[in-house]
Design an enzyme around this catalytic site. Structure first.
Site, short mmCIF file in Angstrom:
data_model
loop_
_atom_site.label_atom_id
_atom_site.label_comp_id
_atom_site.label_asym_id
_atom_site.label_seq_id
_atom_site.Cartn_x
_atom_site.Cartn_y
_atom_site.Cartn_z
N SER A 131 18.06 2.42 0.05
CA SER A 131 18.98 3.00 -0.53
C SER A 131 18.05 3.72 -1.58
O SER A 131 18.15 4.87 -2.14
CB SER A 131 20.14 2.14 -1.29
OG SER A 131 19.57 1.06 -1.90
N GLU A 164 7.78 4.66 -6.45
CA GLU A 164 8.09 3.19 -6.06
C GLU A 164 6.86 2.36 -6.58
O GLU A 164 7.01 1.56 -7.48
CB GLU A 164 8.25 2.94 -4.74
CG GLU A 164 9.60 3.41 -4.07
CD GLU A 164 10.56 2.56 -4.63
OE1 GLU A 164 10.61 1.46 -4.65
OE2 GLU A 164 11.80 3.27 -4.46
N ASP A 176 9.42 3.14 4.19
CA ASP A 176 10.73 3.74 3.99
C ASP A 176 10.89 5.29 3.99
O ASP A 176 11.84 5.76 4.48
CB ASP A 176 11.44 3.21 2.75
CG ASP A 176 11.36 1.67 2.58
OD1 ASP A 176 11.31 0.82 3.51
OD2 ASP A 176 11.40 1.05 1.40
#
Ligand code: GLA
Length: 388
Positions: A131, A164, A176
């Site tokens: 997400s 991130e 991801d």
């Protein structure tokens, strides 16, 4: 909800919230990872796929020179104060703040051009379905389009990873971002994280099979600290091996025989997972192309055993879900998916009894662990893009 319906709904929500039509909507899906878990930060292989759950970011000009977000999921406004280095208190706002900070460092936005953004998503949050990458990439696409930054997809992928690593302090790899950006509906991508290349192959839609994710309901509590520990252990292992075998420069130079010289049993197990998971991913890629579901299922089960025993990133609840799933006649293979310590299992299931499978496993899970588990029957979709 399918993508056209979601786009229409988001369009209407934007009008209702900001009293003017949006100029476009960016969408980015979540992802599953079929094989190749905890391999990206060691330059290994993965075969992920984007799924029919999306984050949408609708954008349009603002009257005032200001950035304003409305989150439909959290029913809350947010106007970032970018001079505040600590960022906001609410966790969903942290992602937006970090994305803006990271983008602004390299690409100054036109200060005279305010923007209204409405975020609406169907990717389950914090379940190992990406997400966060999905939100970051959708937002980057929206800002790229609104401010006409002319960023290429790869530049946004790089920024999303930087958000991130540098802003949210998670030492993750590229899995991801690559999955959410580059996946295709009828193709399977094998990503090689050593040289960041993608081998893509057409596949038939899973004939008679579906992917079902079952959510353990366990918050990925140890995920952040244990994830960093795994990354550190892998690099410690590489340092040890290359000090003994100078020909070993990267993880991909490591062979099974090198493990014999390592005395530390934990490091040995971590490395054994890394090597065996890369092999399974290689085989799994071909099994997918050939439609060899039995073989693919077998590889999923082996991957789970390796993640649970050698890499130690599973937990009792995930182990229970996995072992229960494989006793069901509809399931060809099952494994924990994503960073671990909670989140979902991924199950390869015969389509005609897929729902029956999920209700059966979740009932048994409830009886055993006392947790009501959600499940998602998923399809493969196209990666992130902007819709005008
Ligand atoms: C998380 C990280 C990824 C990857 C997986 C494990 O999803 O964000 O980079 O390491 O865990 O495969």
């Amino acid at each position: 909800m399918n993508l056209p319906t979601l786009l229409e709904k988001t369009k209407q929500l934007f009008i209702r919230k900001f009293s003017t039509p949006c100029s476009g909507i960016a969408s980015c899906p979540g992802r599953i990872n079929i094989l190749g878990e905890h391999t990206d930060y060691t330059g290994g292989l993965s075969i992920p796929a984007a799924i029919n759950r999306w984050t949408l970011v609708a954008y349009g000009p603002a009257k005032r020179n200001k950035i304003t977000f409305w989150s439909e999921n959290f029913q809350d406004f947010y106007s970032p104060d970018l001079s505040n280095n600590n960022g906001p208190g609410k966790s969903w706002q942290k992602f937006l703040h970090a994305t803006l900070k990271c983008l602004l460092l390299e690409f100054p936005l036109n200060k005279k051009k305010g923007v209204n953004l409405l975020i609406y998503g169907t990717v389950p949050l914090g379940k190992g379905l990406s997400s966060s990458a999905s939100l970051e990439l959708a937002l980057l696409h929206a800002l790229n389009s609104h401010f006409q930054l002319k960023l290429q997809d790869q530049e946004m992928v790089n920024l999303a990873k930087k958000i991130e690593n540098d802003y949210l302090k998670v030492p993750s790899g590229f899995l991801d971002q690559y999955a959410c950006q580059y996946s295709k509906t009828h193709k399977i991508n094998k990503i090689d994280f050593e040289n960041l290349t993608i081998e893509s192959s057409e596949i038939e839609p899973l004939e008679g099979m579906v992917w079902v994710c079952i959510d353990s309901g366990i918050k990925r509590r140890l995920a952040a600290s244990e994830y960093s520990t795994r990354v550190d252990q892998c690099f410690e292992f590489l340092k040890l091996v290359s000090s003994q075998f100078p020909s070993v420069k990267t993880f991909r130079d490591v062979e099974s025989a090198h493990l014999d010289s390592i005395k530390d049993l934990t490091l040995k197990r971590r490395a054994r997972h890394m090597l065996s998971e890369n092999r399974r991913t290689q085989h799994g890629f071909h099994a997918l192309i050939d439609g060899d579901w039995l073989e693919l299922g077998r590889l999923l089960n082996k991957s789970h055993a390796s993640l649970s025993q050698d890499y130690e990133v599973s937990c009792q609840e995930l182990d229970f879900l996995q072992s229960t799933a494989v006793t069901h006649g509809a399931c060809l293979g099952s494994r924990m998916m994503g960073g671990g310590f909670g989140g979902c299992t991924l199950n390869l299931v015969k389509a005609e009894i897929g729902t029956n499978f999920a209700t059966d496993v979740t009932e048994r899970y409830y009886k055993h662990c006392g947790i009501k588990a959600d499940y998602y029957v998923l399809q493969m979709v196209e990666g992130a893009r902007t819709h005008k």
